[in-house]
Enzyme design. Structure first.
Site, PDB file in Angstrom:
ATOM      1  N   THR A 187       0.608  -1.368  -0.329  1.00 36.53           N
ATOM      2  CA  THR A 187      -0.123   0.159   0.164  1.00 36.53           C
ATOM      3  C   THR A 187       1.596   0.961  -0.472  1.00 36.53           C
ATOM      4  OG1 THR A 187       0.026  -0.739   2.377  1.00 36.53           O
ATOM      5  CG2 THR A 187      -1.701  -1.225   0.558  1.00 36.53           C
TER       6      THR A 187
ATOM      7  N   THR B 288       1.641   4.394   1.439  1.00 35.96           N
ATOM      8  CA  THR B 288       2.348   4.348   2.976  1.00 35.96           C
ATOM      9  C   THR B 288       2.577   3.727   2.878  1.00 35.96           C
ATOM     10  OG1 THR B 288       0.945   6.169   2.551  1.00 35.96           O
ATOM     11  CG2 THR B 288       2.323   6.030   4.543  1.00 35.96           C
ATOM     12  N   CYS B 289       2.911   2.379   3.240  1.00 33.37           N
ATOM     13  CA  CYS B 289       3.545   1.275   4.376  1.00 33.37           C
ATOM     14  C   CYS B 289       5.113   1.165   2.791  1.00 33.37           C
ATOM     15  CB  CYS B 289       2.804   0.369   3.399  1.00 33.37           C
ATOM     16  SG  CYS B 289       0.860   0.877   5.056  1.00 33.37           S
ATOM     17  N   HIS B 290       4.476   1.367   1.666  1.00 32.26           N
ATOM     18  CA  HIS B 290       5.760   0.785   0.942  1.00 32.26           C
ATOM     19  C   HIS B 290       6.960   1.991   0.136  1.00 32.26           C
ATOM     20  CE1 HIS B 290       7.368  -1.972  -2.609  1.00 32.26           C
ATOM     21  NE2 HIS B 290       7.036  -0.652  -2.995  1.00 32.26           N
TER      22      HIS B 290
END
Length: 164
Positions: A45, A47-49
């Site tokens: 996703t 922001t996570c990535h």
């Protein structure tokens, strides 16, 4: 929610690391040494990535110098997705991953976030947890979008403050 001074709940999960994929429990993975656990809503996703995982990967050496023995990322994704994400980001062998496919760990830790309205169902809230020998030292949960309190720089500052 888990809180400072509480023992970690033992939850079955799958560990994804350089050795492969293994059935385990949260206490087996997080119960020894000084561990930084960071939780993300989803592998790959945006922001996570782009923000959360890369910050921990870039700061691995500094975290280890600060005494961290293990860096672990957990997400409500299956172990195949977590393995692909670890490989894609170059984190495999540097960060261990816990695949919480059914969200049992997120629920047991009290870090569940309902993203049903976004079509993602129950997920982990974005957070970071400092754990020493299976006991929670501190919990940092984001109160809005983005990475701030649970990012690697904030964890490094918390470790520095705790060691001074």
């Amino acid at each position: 929610m888990i809180e400072r001074g509480s023992a970690l709940p033992s939850v079955p999960t799958k560990l994804v690391n350089a050795d492969g994929i293994a059935d385990t429990t949260t206490t087996d993975v997080l119960g020894q040494g000084l561990v930084v656990l960071f939780t993300v809503p989803g592998a790959f996703t945006p922001t996570c990535h782009v923000n959360h995982l890369p910050g921990f990967l870039a700061n691995e050496a500094k975290l280890r110098t600060a005494g961290v023995t293990r860096i672990v990322c957990a997400s409500v994704n299956d172990h195949h997705v977590m393995k692909a994400w670890a490989e894609n980001t170059g984190a495999l062998g540097h960060i261990d991953f816990l695949a919480d496919g059914n969200g049992a760990m997120a629920k047991a830790f009290g870090l569940q976030l309902d993203l049903t309205v976004a079509g993602m169902g129950p997920r982990f809230a974005r957070s970071a947890v400092l754990i020493r020998d299976g006991v929670v030292q501190d919990v940092f949960v984001e109160d809005g979008p983005g990475v701030g309190a649970s990012g690697a720089p904030a964890i490094l500052m918390a470790l520095e403050a705790a060691n001074s």
